[in-house]
Motif scaffolding. Structure first.
Motif, PDB file in Angstrom:
ATOM      1  N   LEU A 195       0.886  -1.128   0.000  1.00 16.72           N
ATOM      2  CA  LEU A 195       0.016  -0.108  -0.016  1.00 16.72           C
ATOM      3  C   LEU A 195       0.786   1.200  -0.178  1.00 16.72           C
ATOM      4  O   LEU A 195       0.638   2.166  -0.686  1.00 16.72           O
ATOM      5  CB  LEU A 195      -0.896   0.014   1.025  1.00 16.72           C
ATOM      6  CG  LEU A 195      -1.909  -1.008   1.262  1.00 16.72           C
ATOM      7  CD1 LEU A 195      -2.652  -1.034   2.460  1.00 16.72           C
ATOM      8  CD2 LEU A 195      -2.868  -0.953  -0.150  1.00 16.72           C
ATOM      9  N   GLU A 196       1.895   1.430   0.559  1.00 17.75           N
ATOM     10  CA  GLU A 196       2.909   2.431   0.766  1.00 17.75           C
ATOM     11  C   GLU A 196       3.364   2.523  -0.500  1.00 17.75           C
ATOM     12  O   GLU A 196       3.689   3.917  -1.097  1.00 17.75           O
ATOM     13  CB  GLU A 196       3.991   2.203   1.776  1.00 17.75           C
ATOM     14  CG  GLU A 196       5.093   3.311   1.860  1.00 17.75           C
ATOM     15  CD  GLU A 196       4.427   4.685   2.002  1.00 17.75           C
ATOM     16  OE1 GLU A 196       4.961   5.651   1.376  1.00 17.75           O
ATOM     17  OE2 GLU A 196       3.644   4.851   2.847  1.00 17.75           O
ATOM     18  N   TYR A 245       2.045   1.634  -3.730  1.00  9.05           N
ATOM     19  CA  TYR A 245       1.021   2.384  -4.462  1.00  9.05           C
ATOM     20  C   TYR A 245       0.897   3.791  -4.119  1.00  9.05           C
ATOM     21  O   TYR A 245       0.592   4.620  -5.051  1.00  9.05           O
ATOM     22  CB  TYR A 245      -0.278   1.538  -4.252  1.00  9.05           C
ATOM     23  CG  TYR A 245      -1.116   2.068  -5.091  1.00  9.05           C
ATOM     24  CD1 TYR A 245      -1.493   1.400  -6.377  1.00  9.05           C
ATOM     25  CD2 TYR A 245      -2.086   3.002  -4.876  1.00  9.05           C
ATOM     26  CE1 TYR A 245      -2.382   1.903  -7.351  1.00  9.05           C
ATOM     27  CE2 TYR A 245      -3.219   3.362  -5.569  1.00  9.05           C
ATOM     28  CZ  TYR A 245      -3.407   2.721  -7.028  1.00  9.05           C
ATOM     29  OH  TYR A 245      -4.406   3.349  -7.798  1.00  9.05           O
ATOM     30  N   ARG A 246       1.090   4.226  -2.818  1.00  5.69           N
ATOM     31  CA  ARG A 246       0.690   5.532  -2.448  1.00  5.69           C
ATOM     32  C   ARG A 246       1.923   6.393  -2.965  1.00  5.69           C
ATOM     33  O   ARG A 246       1.286   7.612  -3.470  1.00  5.69           O
ATOM     34  CB  ARG A 246       0.613   5.548  -0.802  1.00  5.69           C
ATOM     35  CG  ARG A 246       0.076   7.202  -0.453  1.00  5.69           C
ATOM     36  CD  ARG A 246       0.177   6.994   1.073  1.00  5.69           C
ATOM     37  NE  ARG A 246       1.159   6.868   1.927  1.00  5.69           N
ATOM     38  CZ  ARG A 246       1.912   7.794   2.474  1.00  5.69           C
ATOM     39  NH1 ARG A 246       1.335   8.980   2.331  1.00  5.69           N
ATOM     40  NH2 ARG A 246       2.836   7.849   2.926  1.00  5.69           N
ATOM     41  N   SER A 247       2.841   5.920  -2.852  1.00  2.00           N
ATOM     42  CA  SER A 247       4.090   6.900  -3.529  1.00  2.00           C
ATOM     43  C   SER A 247       4.463   6.687  -5.015  1.00  2.00           C
ATOM     44  O   SER A 247       5.215   7.501  -5.561  1.00  2.00           O
ATOM     45  CB  SER A 247       5.187   6.475  -2.627  1.00  2.00           C
ATOM     46  OG  SER A 247       5.550   5.263  -2.900  1.00  2.00           O
ATOM     47  N   PHE A 303     -11.471   0.322   1.696  1.00  2.00           N
ATOM     48  CA  PHE A 303     -10.259   0.510   0.535  1.00  2.00           C
ATOM     49  C   PHE A 303     -10.821   0.023  -0.615  1.00  2.00           C
ATOM     50  O   PHE A 303     -10.641   0.450  -1.859  1.00  2.00           O
ATOM     51  CB  PHE A 303      -9.160  -0.036   1.178  1.00  2.00           C
ATOM     52  CG  PHE A 303      -7.979  -0.143   0.098  1.00  2.00           C
ATOM     53  CD1 PHE A 303      -7.422   1.084  -0.256  1.00  2.00           C
ATOM     54  CD2 PHE A 303      -7.528  -1.189  -0.358  1.00  2.00           C
ATOM     55  CE1 PHE A 303      -6.444   1.065  -1.267  1.00  2.00           C
ATOM     56  CE2 PHE A 303      -6.431  -1.284  -1.475  1.00  2.00           C
ATOM     57  CZ  PHE A 303      -6.012   0.097  -1.815  1.00  2.00           C
ATOM     58  N   VAL A 342      -7.981   6.432  -4.586  1.00  2.69           N
ATOM     59  CA  VAL A 342      -7.360   5.417  -3.866  1.00  2.69           C
ATOM     60  C   VAL A 342      -6.190   6.287  -3.350  1.00  2.69           C
ATOM     61  O   VAL A 342      -6.011   6.041  -2.103  1.00  2.69           O
ATOM     62  CB  VAL A 342      -6.959   4.388  -4.837  1.00  2.69           C
ATOM     63  CG1 VAL A 342      -5.911   3.301  -3.980  1.00  2.69           C
ATOM     64  CG2 VAL A 342      -8.075   3.483  -5.483  1.00  2.69           C
ATOM     65  N   LYS A 343      -5.497   6.982  -3.672  1.00  2.87           N
ATOM     66  CA  LYS A 343      -4.363   7.695  -3.336  1.00  2.87           C
ATOM     67  C   LYS A 343      -5.174   8.808  -2.261  1.00  2.87           C
ATOM     68  O   LYS A 343      -4.360   8.601  -0.920  1.00  2.87           O
ATOM     69  CB  LYS A 343      -3.571   8.704  -4.307  1.00  2.87           C
ATOM     70  CG  LYS A 343      -2.547   7.585  -4.944  1.00  2.87           C
ATOM     71  CD  LYS A 343      -1.537   8.590  -5.785  1.00  2.87           C
ATOM     72  CE  LYS A 343      -0.783   7.622  -6.419  1.00  2.87           C
ATOM     73  NZ  LYS A 343       0.602   8.338  -7.045  1.00  2.87           N
ATOM     74  N   LEU A 368      -5.655   6.303   0.593  1.00 11.71           N
ATOM     75  CA  LEU A 368      -4.499   5.792   1.134  1.00 11.71           C
ATOM     76  C   LEU A 368      -4.144   6.789   2.097  1.00 11.71           C
ATOM     77  O   LEU A 368      -3.210   6.649   3.136  1.00 11.71           O
ATOM     78  CB  LEU A 368      -3.472   5.137   0.259  1.00 11.71           C
ATOM     79  CG  LEU A 368      -3.951   4.010  -0.201  1.00 11.71           C
ATOM     80  CD1 LEU A 368      -2.723   3.474  -1.569  1.00 11.71           C
ATOM     81  CD2 LEU A 368      -3.938   2.719   0.597  1.00 11.71           C
ATOM     82  N   ASN A 369      -3.719   8.002   1.650  1.00 13.83           N
ATOM     83  CA  ASN A 369      -3.316   9.028   2.549  1.00 13.83           C
ATOM     84  C   ASN A 369      -3.885   9.324   3.825  1.00 13.83           C
ATOM     85  O   ASN A 369      -3.390   9.348   4.816  1.00 13.83           O
ATOM     86  CB  ASN A 369      -3.182  10.252   1.551  1.00 13.83           C
ATOM     87  CG  ASN A 369      -2.201  10.518   0.618  1.00 13.83           C
ATOM     88  OD1 ASN A 369      -1.006   9.789   0.665  1.00 13.83           O
ATOM     89  ND2 ASN A 369      -2.279  11.170  -0.666  1.00 13.83           N
ATOM     90  N   ARG A 378      -5.465   6.923   5.310  1.00 13.64           N
ATOM     91  CA  ARG A 378      -5.175   5.579   6.080  1.00 13.64           C
ATOM     92  C   ARG A 378      -3.999   5.828   6.758  1.00 13.64           C
ATOM     93  O   ARG A 378      -3.749   5.293   7.886  1.00 13.64           O
ATOM     94  CB  ARG A 378      -5.237   4.374   5.205  1.00 13.64           C
ATOM     95  CG  ARG A 378      -5.000   3.092   5.603  1.00 13.64           C
ATOM     96  CD  ARG A 378      -5.923   2.424   6.467  1.00 13.64           C
ATOM     97  NE  ARG A 378      -5.362   1.151   6.818  1.00 13.64           N
ATOM     98  CZ  ARG A 378      -5.478   0.709   8.171  1.00 13.64           C
ATOM     99  NH1 ARG A 378      -5.798   1.260   9.028  1.00 13.64           N
ATOM    100  NH2 ARG A 378      -5.024  -0.429   8.369  1.00 13.64           N
ATOM    101  N   PHE A 379      -2.862   6.323   6.039  1.00 17.57           N
ATOM    102  CA  PHE A 379      -1.604   6.226   6.541  1.00 17.57           C
ATOM    103  C   PHE A 379      -1.446   7.369   7.619  1.00 17.57           C
ATOM    104  O   PHE A 379      -0.617   7.234   8.636  1.00 17.57           O
ATOM    105  CB  PHE A 379      -0.414   6.332   5.417  1.00 17.57           C
ATOM    106  CG  PHE A 379      -0.360   5.035   4.915  1.00 17.57           C
ATOM    107  CD1 PHE A 379       0.766   4.340   5.493  1.00 17.57           C
ATOM    108  CD2 PHE A 379      -0.594   4.957   3.669  1.00 17.57           C
ATOM    109  CE1 PHE A 379       0.979   3.195   4.830  1.00 17.57           C
ATOM    110  CE2 PHE A 379      -0.467   3.474   3.115  1.00 17.57           C
ATOM    111  CZ  PHE A 379       0.599   2.655   3.751  1.00 17.57           C
TER     112      PHE A 379
END
Length: 183
Positions: free
Chosen positions: A44-45, A47-49, A114, A172-173, A176-177, A179-180
């Motif tokens: 997931l990290e 994908y996020r970056s 998600f 999705v990003k 995820l942002n 979520r993190f």
């Protein structure tokens, strides 16, 4: 009355597949998911970056969405139409059950959200296109294929592909942002 029967028939093939997908993950694939699956923090990290090339991703989405849809649509004009409709419904249910189960096992309730972020908004359009084709397959010969159906189905698929390629990565990003930030 026939419409209600056909709608129930579609659900009657989707839901057993969905339940089988859940059971498969819970009883047969649980050990292989132990934190290293597609919902792991490392994946997931990444994908996020990751930076997406919109054109390349669009071509990828076009290929993975249009080819199966064209195959199902083509088969719907053959004598295998009903069998293929049932197979698509069961398979879609199975993979949906698997995906939600994996997400829930690895991330809990946020994993389900998600998954929702991962399929919206494009799934609204894909489902409509597939339902028209599957409905035609199940209702043939009472239901005829028309130019209006072709236009509707093509429009829904194009809209879904465009949304998946250009809007969904942003959603999705964003998820995820959030979520993190909460971790």
């Amino acid at each position: 009355m026939k419409i209600l029967y056909q709608r129930k028939q579609m659900i009657a093939f989707f839901m057993p597949g969905f339940i089988l997908g859940i059971l498969y993950i819970n009883f047969f694939a649980r050990q292989s998911l132990s934190g290293s699956g597609m919902f792991g923090l490392h994946i997931l990290e990444q994908y996020r970056s990751a930076a997406f090339d919109a054109k390349e991703y669009f071509l990828y989405v076009l290929k993975i969405r249009a080819l199966p849809f064209l195959l199902v649509t083509g088969i719907s004009f053959t004598s295998l139409r009903k069998i293929s409709a049932y197979v698509v419904l069961v398979w879609t249910g199975f993979t949906s059950g698997m995906l939600l189960s994996m997400a829930a096992m690895e991330m809990g309730i946020p994993g389900c959200f998600f998954c929702l972020a991962g399929v919206l908004p494009q799934m609204i359009f894909y489902v409509q296109a597939y339902v028209v084709v599957l409905w035609y397959s199940l209702m043939y010969p009472q239901n005829k294929w028309t130019g209006q159906k072709t236009g509707f189905v093509a429009g829904m698929m194009v809209a879904g592909i465009m949304l998946e390629a250009f809007v969904n990565p942003i959603l999705v990003k964003l998820f995820l942002n959030l979520r993190f930030i909460m971790i």
